[in-house]
Structure formats: structure tokens, C-alpha cells
Design a protein around this motif. Sequence first.
Motif, PDB file in Angstrom:
ATOM      1  N   TYR A 230       4.697   2.268   2.522  1.00  0.00           N
ATOM      2  CA  TYR A 230       4.361   2.510   3.931  1.00  0.00           C
ATOM      3  C   TYR A 230       5.320   1.685   4.778  1.00  0.00           C
ATOM      4  N   ILE A 231       5.791   2.276   5.880  1.00  0.00           N
ATOM      5  CA  ILE A 231       6.636   1.549   6.826  1.00  0.00           C
ATOM      6  C   ILE A 231       6.092   1.795   8.223  1.00  0.00           C
ATOM      7  N   GLY A 232       5.812   0.719   8.947  1.00  0.00           N
ATOM      8  CA  GLY A 232       5.314   0.894  10.302  1.00  0.00           C
ATOM      9  C   GLY A 232       4.545  -0.312  10.797  1.00  0.00           C
ATOM     10  N   ARG A 233       3.959  -0.136  11.963  1.00  0.00           N
ATOM     11  CA  ARG A 233       3.205  -1.215  12.585  1.00  0.00           C
ATOM     12  C   ARG A 233       1.938  -1.513  11.795  1.00  0.00           C
ATOM     13  N   HIS A 234       1.533  -2.764  11.862  1.00  0.00           N
ATOM     14  CA  HIS A 234       0.348  -3.217  11.131  1.00  0.00           C
ATOM     15  C   HIS A 234      -0.830  -3.295  12.107  1.00  0.00           C
ATOM     16  N   ASN A 235      -1.324  -2.141  12.526  1.00  0.00           N
ATOM     17  CA  ASN A 235      -2.474  -2.113  13.414  1.00  0.00           C
ATOM     18  C   ASN A 235      -3.372  -0.933  13.055  1.00  0.00           C
ATOM     19  N   SER A 236      -4.521  -0.855  13.716  1.00  0.00           N
ATOM     20  CA  SER A 236      -5.510   0.152  13.330  1.00  0.00           C
ATOM     21  C   SER A 236      -5.098   1.554  13.757  1.00  0.00           C
ATOM     22  N   ILE A 237      -4.408   1.681  14.887  1.00  0.00           N
ATOM     23  CA  ILE A 237      -4.045   3.026  15.331  1.00  0.00           C
ATOM     24  C   ILE A 237      -3.022   3.666  14.392  1.00  0.00           C
ATOM     25  N   LYS A 238      -2.217   2.818  13.724  1.00  0.00           N
ATOM     26  CA  LYS A 238      -1.306   3.314  12.697  1.00  0.00           C
ATOM     27  C   LYS A 238      -1.966   3.392  11.321  1.00  0.00           C
ATOM     28  N   GLY A 239      -3.237   2.999  11.257  1.00  0.00           N
ATOM     29  CA  GLY A 239      -3.997   3.171  10.026  1.00  0.00           C
ATOM     30  C   GLY A 239      -3.737   2.141   8.948  1.00  0.00           C
ATOM     31  N   TYR A 240      -3.204   0.968   9.326  1.00  0.00           N
ATOM     32  CA  TYR A 240      -2.909  -0.036   8.300  1.00  0.00           C
ATOM     33  C   TYR A 240      -4.184  -0.478   7.581  1.00  0.00           C
ATOM     34  N   ASP A 241      -5.290  -0.594   8.315  1.00  0.00           N
ATOM     35  CA  ASP A 241      -6.552  -0.987   7.685  1.00  0.00           C
ATOM     36  C   ASP A 241      -7.045   0.084   6.719  1.00  0.00           C
ATOM     37  N   ALA A 242      -6.858   1.358   7.090  1.00  0.00           N
ATOM     38  CA  ALA A 242      -7.243   2.450   6.199  1.00  0.00           C
ATOM     39  C   ALA A 242      -6.368   2.465   4.948  1.00  0.00           C
ATOM     40  N   LEU A 243      -5.091   2.129   5.135  1.00  0.00           N
ATOM     41  CA  LEU A 243      -4.160   2.051   4.008  1.00  0.00           C
ATOM     42  C   LEU A 243      -4.623   1.010   2.995  1.00  0.00           C
ATOM     43  N   VAL A 244      -4.994  -0.165   3.501  1.00  0.00           N
ATOM     44  CA  VAL A 244      -5.481  -1.233   2.624  1.00  0.00           C
ATOM     45  C   VAL A 244      -6.732  -0.784   1.880  1.00  0.00           C
ATOM     46  N   GLN A 245      -7.660  -0.195   2.617  1.00  0.00           N
ATOM     47  CA  GLN A 245      -8.925   0.233   2.029  1.00  0.00           C
ATOM     48  C   GLN A 245      -8.728   1.280   0.938  1.00  0.00           C
ATOM     49  N   ALA A 246      -7.766   2.162   1.142  1.00  0.00           N
ATOM     50  CA  ALA A 246      -7.557   3.259   0.196  1.00  0.00           C
ATOM     51  C   ALA A 246      -6.764   2.851  -1.040  1.00  0.00           C
ATOM     52  N   THR A 247      -5.823   1.928  -0.866  1.00  0.00           N
ATOM     53  CA  THR A 247      -4.888   1.649  -1.963  1.00  0.00           C
ATOM     54  C   THR A 247      -5.200   0.408  -2.783  1.00  0.00           C
ATOM     55  N   VAL A 248      -5.849  -0.598  -2.214  1.00  0.00           N
ATOM     56  CA  VAL A 248      -6.154  -1.811  -2.978  1.00  0.00           C
ATOM     57  C   VAL A 248      -6.996  -1.496  -4.224  1.00  0.00           C
ATOM     58  N   PRO A 249      -8.001  -0.615  -4.135  1.00  0.00           N
ATOM     59  CA  PRO A 249      -8.737  -0.272  -5.370  1.00  0.00           C
ATOM     60  C   PRO A 249      -7.848   0.328  -6.451  1.00  0.00           C
ATOM     61  N   LEU A 250      -6.819   1.082  -6.036  1.00  0.00           N
ATOM     62  CA  LEU A 250      -5.897   1.643  -7.026  1.00  0.00           C
ATOM     63  C   LEU A 250      -5.088   0.543  -7.703  1.00  0.00           C
ATOM     64  N   LEU A 251      -4.661  -0.442  -6.912  1.00  0.00           N
ATOM     65  CA  LEU A 251      -3.873  -1.549  -7.468  1.00  0.00           C
ATOM     66  C   LEU A 251      -4.701  -2.367  -8.449  1.00  0.00           C
ATOM     67  N   LYS A 252      -5.987  -2.513  -8.148  1.00  0.00           N
ATOM     68  CA  LYS A 252      -6.869  -3.274  -9.033  1.00  0.00           C
ATOM     69  C   LYS A 252      -7.167  -2.505 -10.316  1.00  0.00           C
ATOM     70  N   LYS A 253      -7.235  -1.193 -10.190  1.00  0.00           N
ATOM     71  CA  LYS A 253      -7.618  -0.351 -11.318  1.00  0.00           C
ATOM     72  C   LYS A 253      -6.486  -0.141 -12.309  1.00  0.00           C
ATOM     73  N   ASN A 254      -5.259  -0.037 -11.788  1.00  0.00           N
ATOM     74  CA  ASN A 254      -4.124   0.280 -12.645  1.00  0.00           C
ATOM     75  C   ASN A 254      -3.024  -0.754 -12.436  1.00  0.00           C
ATOM     76  N   ASN A 255      -2.719  -1.503 -13.460  1.00  0.00           N
ATOM     77  CA  ASN A 255      -1.740  -2.585 -13.367  1.00  0.00           C
ATOM     78  C   ASN A 255      -0.322  -2.081 -13.148  1.00  0.00           C
ATOM     79  N   ASN A 256      -0.107  -0.777 -13.305  1.00  0.00           N
ATOM     80  CA  ASN A 256       1.228  -0.207 -13.126  1.00  0.00           C
ATOM     81  C   ASN A 256       1.466   0.269 -11.691  1.00  0.00           C
ATOM     82  N   TYR A 257       0.433   0.184 -10.836  1.00  0.00           N
ATOM     83  CA  TYR A 257       0.548   0.615  -9.447  1.00  0.00           C
ATOM     84  C   TYR A 257       0.997  -0.550  -8.559  1.00  0.00           C
TER      85      TYR A 257
END
Length: 297
Positions: A220-247
Motif C-alpha cells: 500500500y502507498i498513500g496517506r496514513h489516515n482513515s479517509i484513505k482506509g489505513y485503519d481498514a488496511l491494518v484490520q484486514a491484513t494483520v490477521p493474514l500476517l499472523k496466520k501465515n509466516n510467508n505473508y
Amino acid sequence: MKRLIHFPINEVLPIGGPAGYLSNLKRGLDEIGAHEYEFLPAEGVHFKKNKTLRRVVPKRLKDLRRLYKCINLPQVSKPAPVDYTQYRSIHFHSTLDLYTYRNALEAYKGNVILTSHSPCAAHKELLDSLDLHDVQRHAQELKRLAIIDEYAFKRADTIIFPCAEAEEPYFHTWNEYAQIRDSSKIRYLPTGICSPVIRESRSVIRKRYGIPDEAFLMCYIGRHNSIKGYDALVQATVPLLKKNNNYWMLVAGKEGPLYRPNQQHWVEAGWTNDPYSIIAAADVFILPNRETYFDLI
């Protein structure tokens, strides 16, 4: 008579936002020999662009500095940085700039043009940059920020959007926009960009940030704010990083007001002038915007 692009020439850079837009525009104007256009003279380095100074100042002091600045913005008025009367048109690239030079524009008879570039009403983006508790404590004082956008859209003689869809965030985030909007002023002008150039290879980028060649890399490249969805990005992808060590997740752009999660495979590259190489090093690019102006990404 000449035409003025109201933006410091030393800040016209191949990055995001108005600076990147104008970098492409300048290149196009130079190629066709449009010598009647001028930019503002170079400016000094501001606090927000001084990386060394920003690193040593505590976060809370930076929060309070932003709060104080926002509260006082409606009172700010600056003299014209150049003689406006020598230009047949002046093209502003933020509502704040147009508002800041409002007194200097009182006697100006030429065409005042506005391109806002903001992914929402600009005063909403200013509020989004502040600490939430500060916004709640100073709600009454911060309400006055809306006059910046209101003045700019009313004062401009011509308002340029890249397409009709770019107006949607203004209707969504600013209830008064429908009443302030004057359709006779609006022109749609598609944004032009130069062909992307990948400067560094996939393996070089991954090695720089400690990411294995065989990893599945999200980006992801862009501003780190809610209107750009940075919080949604964290919420969606952190579980993937925890689940799969290759992510892995590789993010570019200045941090704040939202910051990285505490996750080993989440890498923040910070500001970059080479986004294409970072994107090319990834397996998938994620765009989590809630609203967008006209995202060239």
C-alpha cells in the motif's frame, strides 16, 4: 500576460498529491514550449518537511502544534508572494492557499482557478490530522475551519476537477457543498501522467527492507489516515500476517495520524520518490480508500 501556477517551484516533485500532479503538468508544458506559465519562487524548508527536526520533537508536541495551527488558520492572511497583476490567471492547488491569500486577491481582476486535490472537503482532512481528543475538546473553535473551503469555492472563477466522480467525496463529507457548488464554474480536465519507470528491481527492493524473495508481498502507498482506509488496511491484513509466516506487508508514505501495527512482517518504508519500484516488488497492491479525489495509484 503570463499565467501563474500558485505553487513553489522547489516543491514540484514526482510524488503524490498536488506536487506530483504539477510535476507531470510542468513536464508536459515544457515539452510543448508553453513558456507563458510560471510557478512561485522557491521556498525554504518548513517544519513539516524537516525530517530531522520532526524526529526529535515528541509526538504530543507535534499534536499540539497542529491543533494550534488549525485553530488559528481562519485568521491567517498573507501578502501576495509575487505581483498578481502581471498574470491573466492564477491557479491555486488547495483551498487553504486560496483562502490564505484572500486579501491579496481583493483587487485582482483576472481568472482565479482552483484545483483542490483533497480526497474530501479539505477542512475535514485537517480535522482528521488532529488527535481525536483534541478535536472533541476544541470542537467549537475547529468548526470555523469550514470557512476556508466555503470561501475558496465561492471566490474561484473556475474550478477544475479531473472527472465528475472526483466531486463525490465533497458531497459525501461536506453537507454544505451542494448549496455552495456552482456548476457554471466547473470544468473537467483529465489528469495526465508520465509513463512509470521502475528504477530498482524486485530483489533489490525486497533485500533493502528485509523481505524474503519467496514471500507473498502485499503493498500500500498513500496517506496514513482513515479517509484513505489505513485503519481498514491494518484490520484486514494483520490477521493474514499472523496466520501465515510467508505473508508480508510493505507500506510507503509518511506515518501519521495513524501509525503501523506492532507486527513483525509489517514494513513501513516512509516517504518515497520511487513508488513504482515498490509496487513492482509486490505480488498485490491494496487500495483501501473510503473516499478518493482521483487516485493515480
